[in-house]
Scaffold this active site. Structure first.
Site, mmCIF file in Angstrom:
data_model
loop_
_atom_site.group_PDB
_atom_site.id
_atom_site.type_symbol
_atom_site.label_atom_id
_atom_site.label_comp_id
_atom_site.label_asym_id
_atom_site.label_seq_id
_atom_site.Cartn_x
_atom_site.Cartn_y
_atom_site.Cartn_z
ATOM 1 N N LYS A 82 -25.673 5.560 29.228
ATOM 2 C CA LYS A 82 -25.898 4.106 29.851
ATOM 3 C C LYS A 82 -27.295 4.509 30.231
ATOM 4 O O LYS A 82 -27.539 4.285 31.463
ATOM 5 C CB LYS A 82 -25.307 4.033 30.980
ATOM 6 C CG LYS A 82 -24.518 2.606 31.153
ATOM 7 C CD LYS A 82 -23.470 2.756 31.437
ATOM 8 C CE LYS A 82 -23.107 0.940 32.393
ATOM 9 N NZ LYS A 82 -22.738 0.141 31.184
HETATM 10 N N1 PLP Z 1 -20.972 -0.447 26.176
HETATM 11 C C1 PLP Z 1 -21.990 -0.478 26.179
HETATM 12 C C2 PLP Z 1 -23.306 -0.466 25.843
HETATM 13 C C3 PLP Z 1 -21.963 -0.905 27.856
HETATM 14 O O1 PLP Z 1 -22.837 -1.619 28.485
HETATM 15 C C4 PLP Z 1 -20.337 -1.011 28.961
HETATM 16 C C5 PLP Z 1 -19.975 -0.935 29.744
HETATM 17 O O2 PLP Z 1 -20.590 -0.658 30.573
HETATM 18 C C6 PLP Z 1 -19.035 -0.592 27.497
HETATM 19 C C7 PLP Z 1 -19.450 -0.373 25.943
HETATM 20 C C8 PLP Z 1 -18.037 -0.293 28.034
HETATM 21 O O3 PLP Z 1 -18.389 0.673 28.809
HETATM 22 P P1 PLP Z 1 -17.546 0.843 30.471
HETATM 23 O O4 PLP Z 1 -15.182 0.666 29.744
HETATM 24 O O5 PLP Z 1 -16.921 2.052 31.104
HETATM 25 O O6 PLP Z 1 -16.957 -0.230 30.957
HETATM 26 C C1 COI Z 2 -20.210 -2.377 32.523
HETATM 27 O O1 COI Z 2 -19.557 -3.548 31.659
HETATM 28 O O2 COI Z 2 -19.725 -1.954 33.408
HETATM 29 C C2 COI Z 2 -21.484 -3.042 31.970
HETATM 30 O O3 COI Z 2 -22.342 -2.096 31.927
HETATM 31 C C3 COI Z 2 -21.700 -3.969 30.628
HETATM 32 C C4 COI Z 2 -22.871 -5.167 31.445
HETATM 33 C C5 COI Z 2 -22.940 -5.852 32.335
HETATM 34 C C6 COI Z 2 -23.878 -4.121 31.020
#
Ligand code: PLP
Ligand code: COI
Length: 362
Positions: free
Chosen positions: A201
């Site tokens: 990330k």
């Molecule tokens: N994929 C991407 C590229 C993201 O930025 C996010 C958000 O955080 C997700 C998937 C979903 O991840 P999470 O469910 O941990 O928020």
């Molecule tokens: C999240 O869902 O926390 C993300 O990071 C997605 C977006 C706001 C970058």
């Protein structure tokens, strides 16, 4: 190594209760910020030090600071929820702590101990709990991030870092509470290649997605859908969300974690919840042509995006230069709604938390 103790410097003039109440009526996403932030510094000589909660304020950094030039930066996103009984809770924050470490390792950055990540989050939420909106779907969105702070233009891993956590009162990610979003299938741009940073990330992944997201908006879509970089054939994920499909035989599928997509914590939770509810769930590659054919034949009934910010958002339509197609009835499907309701129920303390995902803070 002992973890540094936190100092607390309260904001001298925090937002007053009336103004805060006004801001929390309709906060949108990522525009309303709380009074305080966490900062912790790192240097290779001193390790992690100067852990502090203080007023949220600008960072003053030298123009030669490494992050400004070579983008050595990572972040996380998680929410603190207001529970039905008035308490406050985090949802699987240890997974964010672990992913933050994984991202740091990939970007050759110092690895913040998970205990320090978690303590930062807990302390900030306890300081800012009044900022959790009471509106349906509202939460305190926490944004931990880390930048390379060494002042040096050589291309090498920084010897100094600043870790910070800010908090934002949020409502729904998508404006207007649309019943379902539409996706633009990007054929020109990819998000991540094998061996690249797709599973980390890091800010750079989002910077490179913006031109594709802008194209999606120009095409009248809400979000971009990325395909794999090698064949431009396999569905990967959206710019900031993972993707799921629901078939007419009750089966659910989502692309596998091969290193090019983000291992979403919502994705992992949905996989578990769906299995608990008795669905067959597969993590397997799904080709875009097959997706189109399945939508047209009716085999593909529903699709949804999921992530911390987006929660579970139905996908109604996909569009590319080949034309568009509708998924199911084009609105929220039954299975999508059921999964969303179960997830949100666990997060807000009204559904059984059988995996111990909720961490109560008070
Ligand atoms: N994929 C991407 C590229 C993201 O930025 C996010 C958000 O955080 C997700 C998937 C979903 O991840 P999470 O469910 O941990 O928020
Ligand atoms: C999240 O869902 O926390 C993300 O990071 C997605 C977006 C706001 C970058």
């Amino acid at each position: 190594m002992a973890l540094p103790a936190f100092t607390f410097d309260p904001h001298p003039s925090p937002v007053d209760a009336d103004e805060r109440a006004r801001l929390l009526v309709d906060p949108g996403f990522g525009r309303v910020f709380t009074d305080h932030m966490v900062t912790i510094r790192y240097s290779s000589a001193a390790g992690w030090h100067d852990a502090r909660i203080g007023p949220r304020e600008p960072l003053t950094i030298d123009t030669a600071t490494a992050v400004l030039h070579y983008a050595q930066e990572i972040f996380e996103g998680l929410k603190a929820y207001r529970l039905a009984d008035g308490g406050t809770a985090l949802f699987r924050p240890e997974r964010n702590a672990a992913r933050f470490r994984d991202s740091a390792r990939r970007m050759a950055m110092a690895e913040l101990p998970e205990a320090l990540f978690l303590e930062s989050i807990r302390r900030l939420v306890q300081t800012e709990r009044e900022w959790i909106p009471t509106l349906d779907g509202g939460a305190l969105y926490l944004r931990p991030f880390m930048i390379a702070s060494e002042v040096f233009l050589g291309v090498k891993p920084s010897a100094e870092y600043i870790f910070a956590v800010i908090a934002s009162s949020v409502g729904a990610y998508f404006k207007g509470g649309a019943p379902a979003v539409s996706l633009w299938i990007s054929e020109n741009y990819t998000r991540a290649a094998p061996g690249g940073t797709g599973a980390a990330k890091c800010g750079g992944n989002y910077a490179s997605s913006l031109v594709a997201q802008a194209e999606a908006i120009r095409q009248g879509c809400d979000q971009v859908l990325f395909l794999d970089a090698a064949e431009r054939r396999w569905i990967e994920e959206l710019g900031g969300m993972n993707i799921f499909f629901v078939f007419d035989d009750g089966m659910l599928a989502t692309p596998p974690l091969t290193g090019t997509i983000l291992p979403g914590i919502t994705r992992d939770s949905i996989l578990r919840i769906a299995r608990d509810l008795g669905f067959e769930v597969r993590e397997e590659p799904y080709a875009i042509d097959q997706c189109r054919a399945d939508a047209e034949s009716g085999r593909l009934r529903e699709a949804f995006a999921c992530g911390t910010a987006a929660v579970v958002t139905p996908i109604g339509r996909m569009l590319s230069r080949q034309g568009d197609f509708t998924i199911g009835g084009g609105g929220p499907g039954q299975t999508t709604q059921r999964l969303r309701q179960t997830l949100v129920g666990i997060q807000t303390g009204v559904a059984e938390d059988r995996h111990g995902w909720l961490e109560r803070l008070d």
